[in-house]
Each structure stands twice: as C-alpha cells, then as structure tokens.
Design a protein around this motif. Sequence first.
Motif, PDB file in Angstrom:
ATOM      1  N   ALA A 160      57.466  63.062   5.306  1.00  0.00           N
ATOM      2  CA  ALA A 160      58.432  64.005   5.195  1.00  0.00           C
ATOM      3  C   ALA A 160      57.926  65.299   5.096  1.00  0.00           C
ATOM      4  N   ALA A 161      56.393  65.249   4.372  1.00  0.00           N
ATOM      5  CA  ALA A 161      55.893  66.203   4.231  1.00  0.00           C
ATOM      6  C   ALA A 161      55.018  66.895   5.432  1.00  0.00           C
ATOM      7  N   LYS A 162      55.477  66.431   6.668  1.00  0.00           N
ATOM      8  CA  LYS A 162      54.784  66.865   7.981  1.00  0.00           C
ATOM      9  C   LYS A 162      53.644  66.171   8.406  1.00  0.00           C
ATOM     10  N   HIS A 163      52.997  65.185   7.595  1.00  0.00           N
ATOM     11  CA  HIS A 163      51.796  64.573   7.959  1.00  0.00           C
ATOM     12  C   HIS A 163      52.339  63.276   9.096  1.00  0.00           C
ATOM     13  N   ARG A 164      51.287  63.207   9.824  1.00  0.00           N
ATOM     14  CA  ARG A 164      51.536  62.589  11.342  1.00  0.00           C
ATOM     15  C   ARG A 164      50.963  61.100  11.076  1.00  0.00           C
ATOM     16  N   LEU A 165      51.468  60.371  11.724  1.00  0.00           N
ATOM     17  CA  LEU A 165      51.065  58.838  11.803  1.00  0.00           C
ATOM     18  C   LEU A 165      49.868  58.686  12.839  1.00  0.00           C
ATOM     19  N   CYS A 166      48.644  58.634  12.463  1.00  0.00           N
ATOM     20  CA  CYS A 166      47.767  58.345  13.370  1.00  0.00           C
ATOM     21  C   CYS A 166      47.706  56.987  13.806  1.00  0.00           C
ATOM     22  N   ALA A 167      47.771  56.121  12.908  1.00  0.00           N
ATOM     23  CA  ALA A 167      47.439  54.560  13.057  1.00  0.00           C
ATOM     24  C   ALA A 167      48.128  54.009  11.728  1.00  0.00           C
ATOM     25  N   LEU A 168      48.640  52.785  12.149  1.00  0.00           N
ATOM     26  CA  LEU A 168      49.326  51.771  11.211  1.00  0.00           C
ATOM     27  C   LEU A 168      48.821  50.426  11.869  1.00  0.00           C
ATOM     28  N   PHE A 169      48.197  49.499  11.117  1.00  0.00           N
ATOM     29  CA  PHE A 169      47.851  48.282  11.596  1.00  0.00           C
ATOM     30  C   PHE A 169      47.564  47.315  10.534  1.00  0.00           C
ATOM     31  N   SER A 170      47.368  46.147  10.779  1.00  0.00           N
ATOM     32  CA  SER A 170      47.101  45.178   9.987  1.00  0.00           C
ATOM     33  C   SER A 170      45.647  44.744   9.817  1.00  0.00           C
ATOM     34  N   GLN A 171      45.125  44.431   8.763  1.00  0.00           N
ATOM     35  CA  GLN A 171      43.894  44.297   8.717  1.00  0.00           C
ATOM     36  C   GLN A 171      43.238  42.772   9.089  1.00  0.00           C
ATOM     37  N   ALA A 172      44.288  42.094   9.601  1.00  0.00           N
ATOM     38  CA  ALA A 172      44.166  40.627   9.409  1.00  0.00           C
ATOM     39  C   ALA A 172      43.232  40.406  10.791  1.00  0.00           C
ATOM     40  N   THR A 173      42.298  39.309  10.439  1.00  0.00           N
ATOM     41  CA  THR A 173      41.452  39.022  11.474  1.00  0.00           C
ATOM     42  C   THR A 173      42.027  37.774  12.286  1.00  0.00           C
ATOM     43  N   ASP A 174      42.696  37.250  11.872  1.00  0.00           N
ATOM     44  CA  ASP A 174      43.778  36.105  12.634  1.00  0.00           C
ATOM     45  C   ASP A 174      45.292  36.670  12.670  1.00  0.00           C
ATOM     46  N   ASP A 175      45.870  35.640  13.444  1.00  0.00           N
ATOM     47  CA  ASP A 175      47.222  36.330  13.563  1.00  0.00           C
ATOM     48  C   ASP A 175      48.309  35.402  12.517  1.00  0.00           C
ATOM     49  N   ARG A 176      47.593  35.290  11.417  1.00  0.00           N
ATOM     50  CA  ARG A 176      48.371  34.745  10.392  1.00  0.00           C
ATOM     51  C   ARG A 176      48.821  35.405   9.227  1.00  0.00           C
ATOM     52  N   ALA A 177      50.002  35.432   8.842  1.00  0.00           N
ATOM     53  CA  ALA A 177      50.373  36.406   7.743  1.00  0.00           C
ATOM     54  C   ALA A 177      50.334  35.494   6.406  1.00  0.00           C
ATOM     55  N   PRO A 178      49.887  35.957   5.176  1.00  0.00           N
ATOM     56  CA  PRO A 178      50.213  37.375   4.782  1.00  0.00           C
ATOM     57  C   PRO A 178      48.891  38.384   5.386  1.00  0.00           C
ATOM     58  N   ALA A 179      48.930  39.483   5.357  1.00  0.00           N
ATOM     59  CA  ALA A 179      47.869  40.363   5.728  1.00  0.00           C
ATOM     60  C   ALA A 179      48.224  41.635   5.272  1.00  0.00           C
ATOM     61  N   GLY A 180      47.062  42.384   4.778  1.00  0.00           N
ATOM     62  CA  GLY A 180      47.212  44.070   4.153  1.00  0.00           C
ATOM     63  C   GLY A 180      47.195  44.847   5.448  1.00  0.00           C
ATOM     64  N   LEU A 181      48.084  45.849   4.975  1.00  0.00           N
ATOM     65  CA  LEU A 181      48.383  46.970   6.156  1.00  0.00           C
ATOM     66  C   LEU A 181      47.371  48.014   5.863  1.00  0.00           C
ATOM     67  N   LEU A 182      47.075  48.838   6.767  1.00  0.00           N
ATOM     68  CA  LEU A 182      46.256  50.245   6.511  1.00  0.00           C
ATOM     69  C   LEU A 182      46.818  51.432   7.405  1.00  0.00           C
ATOM     70  N   ALA A 183      47.102  52.310   6.814  1.00  0.00           N
ATOM     71  CA  ALA A 183      47.698  53.566   7.370  1.00  0.00           C
ATOM     72  C   ALA A 183      46.777  54.690   7.573  1.00  0.00           C
ATOM     73  N   VAL A 184      46.776  55.500   8.460  1.00  0.00           N
ATOM     74  CA  VAL A 184      46.171  56.720   8.688  1.00  0.00           C
ATOM     75  C   VAL A 184      46.946  57.828   8.837  1.00  0.00           C
ATOM     76  N   LEU A 185      47.140  58.607   7.965  1.00  0.00           N
ATOM     77  CA  LEU A 185      48.041  59.851   8.294  1.00  0.00           C
ATOM     78  C   LEU A 185      47.223  61.185   8.434  1.00  0.00           C
ATOM     79  N   ALA A 186      47.820  62.005   9.264  1.00  0.00           N
ATOM     80  CA  ALA A 186      47.000  63.344   9.570  1.00  0.00           C
ATOM     81  C   ALA A 186      47.673  64.422   9.187  1.00  0.00           C
ATOM     82  N   ASP A 187      46.982  65.210   8.354  1.00  0.00           N
ATOM     83  CA  ASP A 187      47.447  66.513   7.912  1.00  0.00           C
ATOM     84  C   ASP A 187      46.915  67.530   8.936  1.00  0.00           C
TER      85      ASP A 187
END
Lengths: 267, 491
Positions: free
Chosen positions: B38-65
């Motif tokens: 909402a404050a005009k930051h752009r989503l560069c990346a959003l992904f899971s840090q999982a090393t296999d395809d089983r949940a649960p996993a932590g997510l990571l976001a990269v936002l750009a100003d």
Amino acid sequence: MIDIIKNRIKQGYRTSKFPEEDPGLPERFRGRPVIQPELCGSGCAACVEACPTAALEKGKNGLLTLDLGRCLFCTECTAACPEGAVSFTKDHRLAASRREDLLVTGNEAKLAETLGEEMKRLFGRSLKLRQVSAGGCSACEAELTALGNVVFDLGRFGIQFVASPRHADGLVITGPVTRNMSEALRIAYEAVPSPRLVIAVGACGISGGPFIGSEDHLGGAASVVPVDLFIPGCPPHPVTMLDGLLRLLGRLKEDRVGGQDRRVVPD
Amino acid sequence: MSLTSRFASIRNGDSVDFSKVPVVPIEDFRSSILKMAAAKHRLCALFSQATDDRAPAGLLAVLADDIGGRLYLAASQPAASYPTLTPELPQAHLFEREIHESSGVLPEGHPWLKPVRRALADKTPFFQEQGEEVHEVAVGPIHAGIIEPGHFRFQCHGETVHHLEIQLGYQHRGAERLLSAGPDRRSMAVAESICGDTAIAHAWAHCMIREALAGASVSLRDEALRAVVLEVERLSNHIGDLGAISNDIGYLPATAYFGRMRGDFLNMLMLVSGNRYGKGMLQPGGAAFDIPDGMRAQMIETVRRSVTQVKEVADMFFGEPSVISRLEETGTVSMKVCEDLGLVGVCARAAGLDRDVRQDHPFGLYRFRHIPVIKLDSGDVFARAMVRFLEAQRSLEFLNALLENLPEASAGSPCGTPAGNRLSVSLIEGWRGEVCHVAKTGRDGRFEWYKVIDPSFHNWIGLAMALRGGEISDFPLSNKSFNLSYAGHDL
C-alpha cells in the motif's frame, strides 16, 4: 515508397560468401577443440575437475577424451590446464552423424557423412524442417532463426523451416527434452512422414548440456527419437549448423580446411 | 513501530546475516506485505524456503522501494496454510501458485491455484466461458515457428478475445534445483542457460550473489566490461524484436535490415567473449575477457555505424502510416494494470511506469554512469516497439561514451567462497526487465536454496491482459511485442 527503395539501395547485398569462402570468425571464437596428449601431465586432472558438464574424461591409460556432445565450448578447461593440452581452434566444423563420433582424443574430427543415395535423392535439393524446442533456453532457437536472415540465407540451399510437422522432412530438436515436452515431441515426430530426419542441436539437445543430471529432463533428443545429425555447441554458431546440414546433404564441394579427406580432419 | 522496521533492509547486491532477517508469524508477515504494498513497495519475490515439497514451510518476501533504492526482506514462521494475498495484492498471484506447487503450503482462497511448472497443461483445468457462439481456441505447446513451447487457451466470441489463459511449464529443466546444489563448477553455466537471450543478465545476477556472499569486490574495469556486454545484449534483442514485429505485420524491408543489424551486436559479443550470446563472459569476481585497444576501436566503429543505421531503418519503419496504424491501440495494457500486476521492464515503461533497475537500484557501473529511462504512456504495441527503439539509441550512446573511456585495468580480488548463513538479493535490468536472484547459504557456505525470478515470470499475465477485448488475430503481434521467455519462466 521512394524512401524504402533508397534505403534498399543503401543496404546493399549482405549475404555471406560461406560456404565458398571461409566464414571469417573472430580470434576468440571457440571451434573444434584439439587435445595434445603429449602435453597432458600424468596425474593431473585439472581440466576434468573444472569442466561444468563432465565432458572431459581421463581414461585408465591416462588419455583425455572430450565429448563434444557435452562440451559448452567455455574456457574452464583451457584455463585450468597448466600445459595447454586442451585448446579450441577456429574450425567451425563440428557436426557428426553418430554420437560416438563426437568423442575427441586428439586433433581429429569425424564429421557428418552424406545421407545414403535414396535419402539424398529425396532431400538433397529440398529439405523442409520443423523445429521443436524441448527445453531449449532460446539461444539455439535464436541461432536457427538467424539461419533464415539475409546473412546466412538458408533458403538459397533449398532448406526451409515449415510450420507443420506434416509438411516437414525432419525435425530439428533443441533442449534437453524436458519431461513436460517429451510427449509433444513424440507426437510431432510421429506426424512427420517417413522417411524422416532428426537433427539434434546444441549441448542440451545432444546430452542435456548444463542441465545434465537434473531429473526434470530425459537427457537429449536421442532419448526419445533416433538422431541422424548432431550439431554441438552452446549454442552452435550458425555456420556450424549450416556446415552440418550441407554436409548431411552432400552439398559441400570441398573442405577448405585440412584438405585430403572430406569427412575426417587429419592429425 | 514503523512499518519498515519489521523488515531487514539491504541494497541491491548486498548480503545480510540471515539472523537479522525478521521471522514473524504468518499473519504478521502477510499484513506487513500488504501494508508495504500500500505504501508503493513492489513485490520482487515471494517464495517458500522449503527444500522439499512438504508443508509446513517458511515463506520469504523481497519488496522493493524503487524511490528509496532499498530492498526489504522478511520471513515467516513455518506454516501449512495462510489466507491468500492475491485478491488484495494481484502481483502475488503467480508467486502464490509457485509456493503451493513447490512446498505444498496452501494460500487459502487463491482464486486460481493451478500448477506453474511441474504438471502438464492438459492435466489442469482452464477457465471456460459458456454460451452461444462462444468458442475456445487452444494453441500449443508446439507453435508454428522456431519458438519455445507453451499453451495458450483463448475464450472467444467471434474474433473478440474475452479471456486468454497462458499455461507454461513445458520448459522446466530444474534450473533452481541445480543452482541450489552449488556454488559449484556448473553454476555459471546453468545461470547462463536459464534464458539464453538473457545469458549476460542472469550471469551477472548470479555473480553478484556470489560476490555479495563472499564479500568480494569487482574492479572498475570489470564492472565496465560487464555493462558493455549487458547493453550489447539489450541492443541485440531490442533490434531483433523490432525486426520480428515488422515481420509480423508484413513490413519485410525492416525485418531484413533489423535482422541483419541484430547480427552485428551478436557478433560484437562474439568478438569480445567468443560466444554470440556472451556465454562465458562473466565470472564471479569479474570478467573472463578484456577488451584490448584494437578491439575497442573496432567496437566503437560498429557502435557509431549502428547509430546511423538503426535510426535510418527505424525512421523508415515508424514513418510508414500503415505500420503505425497497425501498431497503435493494439494489445494495450494500462499503467494501472501494470502496477497492480507488478509488470517490469519494457512493458511497464511502455505504459508509463518509471521502473528500471539501472536507475532505481543501480548496480555495478550504473552506480557511476547513468542511462536515461525511457517511458511512453500508451501501453500498446506501438509503445513497446518505440521504447525498444529509444532504449537502443540510449544504449548506443552509453556504449559510445563508455568505450571511449574504459576505466584503466586494475587488479580485482578473486571471488572467494560464500560466507555461511547469509542471504543475498541481486537485481539486474536485463533487456526484458528485472532479473532477480535470491539465495541463502547454510552454515557451510553452500546454498540452502536459490531462487530465480526472470522478468517473464511477472510479465506473462500482462500479455493475457493485453489480449482482452482485442481480436484473436492480434495475438501474434501482441505476443511479439512482449517477447517473453518460456525457459526463463519455467526454469
């Protein structure tokens, strides 16, 4: 209209003199590699360890073999070797008819053979190809497209890329053949009327290239369909592709480099 | 607590100790992202840090100003599901599909949770319209030219396209997994083959990650060499695209001339690096090839000749009323759509967005030498073609000036091995737009995961939007004007 005509006159004639004349590739072009076994130190495997795709192998006899089907023509091995036992020449000719002909142990190359009489009669003067990218990164595809531009002008040899496999005499396959493309590739192959040719282009199309070992692909065109011509490179230069195609069709009059034998470059 | 304090902040090409990246409950993670957006930051990346395809996993976001030139990072605690971001933040739509596919984490309520890369298109559902005279057109994966594979499904009413759905994944080779196994002897080769026409931008992004993690610095000369080849890569593609656009509208003189000139730039990369796509040119720590004086003079000559020749052909092309009438108001995407969907590069700038990594998050030589950002506002095929021509001109000017004054050769330090437990983000403005690599090392300095976001990942949805309400016969031209990468998307 007058501007278009004026511009046309200015542009002049741009088609390359290849194959009548040497392609004139620059100094840093990396073509057919040469191994000098006498320079290769025993016990040293620096080049083998540096190669990104395990294209180099050192046999029990201590002799190096370089697999052009895996080679990316990068500089990792030449930079790693303290003796300069592996080097790249400016020779653009690389295409071969058989997978095993891509193995280099010295200063030789078993270049592609001309098609048999019947196939040559059918395709020698008019060859229509359908391209299928099966995981290609777009570099090989771009060079195949470049073959059609005014410089390489593939059409002057009677070779043309067509839209439908049913109109084609063969397939040109790029990419390591991803699992997700293998079925579509098989269907396209079946749609080409027999007799048909298959040409595998680029390290990926021959062996999987930089992606060797990934479980998401099958390891090249030959894993799905029989291949008649292998054109190595990452990507191969358009003149390397053209050389392979013309060699296959028996359309090269004389080899300008090497000389005596049209197919084998002598030591 | 200020909003940005919930994030670790770095600059493009920096690395950060992973323990400094806040790890918050998924609800806070989600709400912080929405507030930042909402404050005009752009989503560069959003992904899971999982090393296999089983949940649960932590997510990571990269936002750009993009105004402040900073990147904001946050991680979530492991979760098996969370309320989807997509309805509130459409630019997350494909990221969330990818998260679900690669880790099993469920973005609950995602409006269209389909596979991205791993499943075959014919195994997945497509959006369908029902009604009299409504019909469906399916194209691909194999298309009618020398082009990569992908599947397009149009919902049409007569000639009018109501909806286009693009299903990719056919090119999936497992690039991220191979990169995650590194850094090793093949990492560079994989990075260079993520997308062959963008080999230099991806190679640079990978090098920047390696250098940031190892704390290596690159000599000014090598930074300049990298900028030279990146701009030549841009030129070869922009000029080639102008040729391809003229081919699609049947204006063949320009196709022939642009096609030949594209070759001049590919040959320039060959001259420098021995490869027409610049593969092998970059290496962690610097550049593998220098440009000696003789070569420099030769390149300057080609650049100067190209300035005139590109302009002559472009004047002919853009001066033709029948060309303009075909390009204008075809395949339009508005600035609002570009902003909402997070489009990048040429497509975004053609719709009026001032978005260019070289300006917003300058890297390498662009920290010292600037290149003007081109933007137009009509967002149609014309604007995307014109942006390419104008950018090609700026790149030629940039090259001319830079080659005249290449920094003196100086010894750079070789790039060592990455430090452990650090995270790095690199953004490079490739010719299509923002190339983003994000990687984290484990304690041993090897990658724990490695994520790649090609500009095509953001932009394919832009092509779908450009077709809405247009004619199906405009598809080839619109497609060419975006010229997105299948391999870059599919990895």
